[in-house]
Design an enzyme around this catalytic site. Sequence first.
Site, PDB file in Angstrom:
ATOM      1  N   ASP A   1      -9.422  46.506  43.842  1.00 38.12           N
ATOM      2  CA  ASP A   1      -8.731  46.308  45.113  1.00 38.12           C
ATOM      3  C   ASP A   1      -9.193  47.277  46.202  1.00 38.12           C
ATOM      4  OD1 ASP A   1      -7.239  45.689  42.691  1.00 38.12           O
ATOM      5  OD2 ASP A   1      -5.626  45.015  43.997  1.00 38.12           O
TER       6      ASP A   1
ATOM      7  N   GLU B   1      -7.857  42.175  48.590  1.00 40.66           N
ATOM      8  CA  GLU B   1      -6.553  41.753  49.098  1.00 40.66           C
ATOM      9  C   GLU B   1      -5.732  42.845  49.783  1.00 40.66           C
ATOM     10  OE1 GLU B   1      -3.129  40.775  47.153  1.00 40.66           O
ATOM     11  OE2 GLU B   1      -3.094  42.533  45.913  1.00 40.66           O
ATOM     12  N   ASN B   2      -6.163  44.106  49.695  1.00 41.37           N
ATOM     13  CA  ASN B   2      -5.443  45.180  50.392  1.00 41.37           C
ATOM     14  C   ASN B   2      -6.317  45.859  51.446  1.00 41.37           C
ATOM     15  OD1 ASN B   2      -4.197  45.783  47.199  1.00 41.37           O
ATOM     16  ND2 ASN B   2      -2.887  45.128  48.866  1.00 41.37           N
TER      17      ASN B   2
ATOM     18  N   HIS C   1      -1.069  39.069  47.845  1.00 43.34           N
ATOM     19  CA  HIS C   1      -1.020  39.297  49.301  1.00 43.34           C
ATOM     20  C   HIS C   1      -2.086  38.469  50.027  1.00 43.34           C
ATOM     21  CE1 HIS C   1       1.903  42.535  49.084  1.00 43.34           C
ATOM     22  NE2 HIS C   1       1.197  43.104  48.123  1.00 43.34           N
TER      23      HIS C   1
ATOM     24  N   HIS D   1      -3.941  49.097  40.979  1.00 42.28           N
ATOM     25  CA  HIS D   1      -4.696  50.155  41.668  1.00 42.28           C
ATOM     26  C   HIS D   1      -4.957  51.380  40.805  1.00 42.28           C
ATOM     27  CE1 HIS D   1      -3.595  48.722  46.031  1.00 42.28           C
ATOM     28  NE2 HIS D   1      -3.802  47.704  45.195  1.00 42.28           N
TER      29      HIS D   1
ATOM     30  N   HIS E   1      -4.677  44.672  40.733  1.00 37.81           N
ATOM     31  CA  HIS E   1      -3.326  44.685  41.282  1.00 37.81           C
ATOM     32  C   HIS E   1      -2.629  46.039  41.186  1.00 37.81           C
ATOM     33  CE1 HIS E   1       0.530  43.286  42.767  1.00 37.81           C
ATOM     34  NE2 HIS E   1       1.131  43.608  41.640  1.00 37.81           N
TER      35      HIS E   1
END
Length: 271
Positions: free
Chosen positions: A8, A39-40, A68, A181, A179
């Site tokens: 991520d 996604e982040n 997200h 992290h 997801h």
Amino acid sequence: MKILFLGDVMGRAGRTAIAEGLAQLRKDWRLDFVVVNGENATSGMGLSADHAKLLLEAGADVVTLGDHAFDQKDMLAFIEKEPRIIRPINFSKAAPGAGARVFTAPGGRKVLVAQVLGQVFMKRPFDDPFSALDATLRQYPMGGQVQASLIDIHCEATSEKMATGHFCDGRASIVVGTHTHVPTADAMILPGGTAYLSDAGMCGDYNSVIGMEKTEPLRRFITGMPKARFTPATQPATLSGLYVETDDKTGRATRVEMVRQGGRLAQAGPA
């Protein structure tokens, strides 16, 4: 085939690390294919079209999303015209884009990339990940339709990620978790030839609480009361992920290495 997956991307620090470091990794490690979970990447919540372009221009062949996926509203339209962005296969049936696609690597080799959301401890119930993956893997068998396949399992529970790895063993080249992290230390090749890692970790500043500046998360844990918004940490990021080599004839993994480049968790990459 030499494949790199990066976890991520977290905020500006993660984007900067990708922009400044990925091209050199592709050259040094002679990578054939790179997948990045993005996604982040935009303020720690979703991925904007501009930041998606940045990750692709930096050297990612494919960018996966997650729960997200559409926090940044321009992604709703951008994903329809950019096939290199993959959202979860078991997201809402009304969601734009695709959850699995086949891409072309050097030499005309075909690579399947799919992402699926887990159900355990997630904030909303998503469709069954196992039936969604089963249909996709049946459609694109290794050694036939594709030379390699990568599954990004995006969820909270390591048990669910491990179950997914074993469910896909021998049917996918790589199953890698995202997801949470937080990088795990269980990189391995499963008995059927699938490379597996419970969580790739994040591409972000590890002097943080899963990529966020520490003050507000600590306040909420200690007092139970929010005071400000979470903001991504901004110090130099570590690129975290998984390096895998596969056999083009069978699609099975022949080598797996955890990747930690730069920042606070640096270690040697593939020789």
